[in-house]
Write an enzyme that holds these catalytic residues in place. Structure first.
Site, PDB file in Angstrom:
ATOM      1  N   GLY A 230       4.943  -4.264  -0.486  1.00  0.00           N
ATOM      2  CA  GLY A 230       5.681  -5.033  -1.480  1.00  0.00           C
ATOM      3  C   GLY A 230       5.179  -4.756  -2.887  1.00  0.00           C
ATOM      4  CB  CYS A 258       1.518  -1.069   0.957  1.00  0.00           C
ATOM      5  SG  CYS A 258       1.637  -0.600  -0.787  1.00  0.00           S
ATOM      6  N   GLY A 302      -0.185   0.266  -7.117  1.00  0.00           N
ATOM      7  CA  GLY A 302      -0.857   0.201  -8.406  1.00  0.00           C
ATOM      8  C   GLY A 302      -2.082  -0.686  -8.384  1.00  0.00           C
ATOM      9  CG  HIS A 344       4.053   3.321   2.254  1.00  0.00           C
ATOM     10  ND1 HIS A 344       4.861   2.234   2.520  1.00  0.00           N
ATOM     11  CD2 HIS A 344       3.510   3.101   1.044  1.00  0.00           C
ATOM     12  CE1 HIS A 344       4.803   1.389   1.510  1.00  0.00           C
ATOM     13  NE2 HIS A 344       3.989   1.888   0.601  1.00  0.00           N
ATOM     14  CD  GLU A 346       6.276   3.097   5.619  1.00  0.00           C
ATOM     15  OE1 GLU A 346       6.546   3.000   4.412  1.00  0.00           O
ATOM     16  OE2 GLU A 346       5.139   2.868   6.073  1.00  0.00           O
TER      17      GLU A 346
END
Length: 373
Positions: A230, A258, A302, A344, A346
């Site tokens: 997110g 994440c 970030g 990530h 995925e």
């Protein structure tokens, strides 16, 4: 569209630096956000629709954007999530037979402002050296002073909660209801490809809004819990952190990606911080400390967790590190079936080196079931 007919445009950075270009298509106006860049040579459609990019102006380092059009199968959420787009060369025509339409049509449909003919190499070098900052892209070339005032008042990403802007408002299901495993997923900005990867492993997923309680997630009677990726600063998400704490206290299988990785760290008293630039691309090298093998990964974040605090935590083991800057890219609980990664697995876009992590999640679920029989 002829080059001569396109409107002048520019990107104005928070420190007053300006790079000039041309507007893409007929859209006019201004768009604000934190400027960042992605080093992927492909995958622009997935990047633009990734909820983790909400609130950001994306600078594409690939020289040509739009050349292979848009395919609805590659959309990662409902519509574009970036605030604006900056490119070197924008392709109004595409050449991929499987495409459903042009990128220009997709941008227009989503009402997204984009500018091209910017010296993106110089812009990326500037951002890399001076750090991520707020910016505005605009066709209002005669209104720069007013835009500077508006930009000064625009909220900074540090301390900004954005999961609520992209999370589902109502629970929904994904996959085969007769699947072997049931997963409760906390949606902080989940990508569709995460759901696809879980469904491929015989999982039926119920996706819950970002502000759901542990009781909400438990009501599905799941075999495991997933905490999604997110946007924004992880620290304001107090409710999600409490959900993770409860999952850990009950020693239930959990996997975070994440922002979900940062939730696991914060739940263990490990702080997070805003990075100078962050990691965004599909070629980031990661070392798996458990196997000694390297992985090429897809990344978009970030913020990062404090590695020193993670190393000092007796309940945490660092499992992966980013080889460019040695930041912690993965952690796991030593005595509980919970783990997370900052990148990530995925992909979409990106390589599939880390897809084994979904199998590891299923393995943890199976071990938990065996222990509790």
């Amino acid at each position: 569209m002829k080059y001569e007919t396109r409107k002048k445009a520019f990107i104005l950075l928070a420190d007053g630096t300006i790079f000039y270009g041309k507007a893409v298509g007929n859209k006019e106006g201004s768009a604000f956000g934190e400027v960042c860049f992605n080093t992927g040579m492909t995958g622009y459609e997935e990047i633009f629709t990734d909820p983790s990019y909400h609130g950001q102006i994306m600078v594409a380092t690939s020289a040509h954007i739009g050349n292979y059009g848009i395919s609805h199968e590659e959309i990662e959420s409902e519509g574009i999530k970036i605030s604006g787009l900056v490119v070197r060369n924008f392709s109004y025509h595409y050449s991929r037979p499987a495409a459903d339409g042009s990128l220009e049509e997709f941008l227009d449909k989503n009402n997204l402002l984009a500018i091209s003919d910017v010296d993106t190499r110089a812009l990326v070098i500037y951002i890399r050296e001076n750090g991520a900052m707020n910016a505005v892209i605009s066709t209002e070339v005669d209104n720069i002073q007013e835009l500077k005032k508006q930009l000064a008042d625009f909220p900074k990403m540090d301390g900004l909660e954005l999961a609520s802007k992209v999370s589902t408002t109502e629970p929904y299901f994904y996959g085969n209801e007769n699947a072997k495993y049931k997963i409760s997923a906390l949606d902080l900005g989940i990508k569709k490809n995460i759901l696809r990867r879980l469904a491929e492993r015989d999982c039926y997923v119920k996706v819950f809004p970002y502000n759901s309680s542990f009781s909400d997630l438990k009501s599905f009677n799941p075999d495991g819990y997933f905490i999604s990726n997110g946007p924004g600063d992880p620290q304001p998400l107090k409710g999600a952190i409490e959900v993770v704490k409860t999952i850990l206290n009950k020693e239930l299988p959990m996997f975070g990606i994440c922002l979900g990785h940062q939730m696991l760290a914060l739940a263990n008293g490990i702080s997070t911080y805003k990075m100078h630039n962050g990691h965004r691309g599909i070629n980031h090298p990661v070392m798996n400390l458990l196997t000694g093998k390297g992985e090429i990964t897809s990344q978009n974040h970030g913020f990062a967790i404090n590695r020193e605090e993670a190393e000092a935590n007796p309940d945490i083991e660092i499992t992966h590190i980013h080889l460019n800057d040695n930041t912690a890219a993965g952690i796991r609980m030593k005595n509980k079936p919970a783990f997370s990664v900052q990148y990530h697995p995925e992909a979409s876009p990106g390589p599939h080196d880390a897809s084994y992590l979904f199998d590891q999640f299923i393995d943890n679920i199976e071990k938990y079931k065996t222990q509790t029989v």
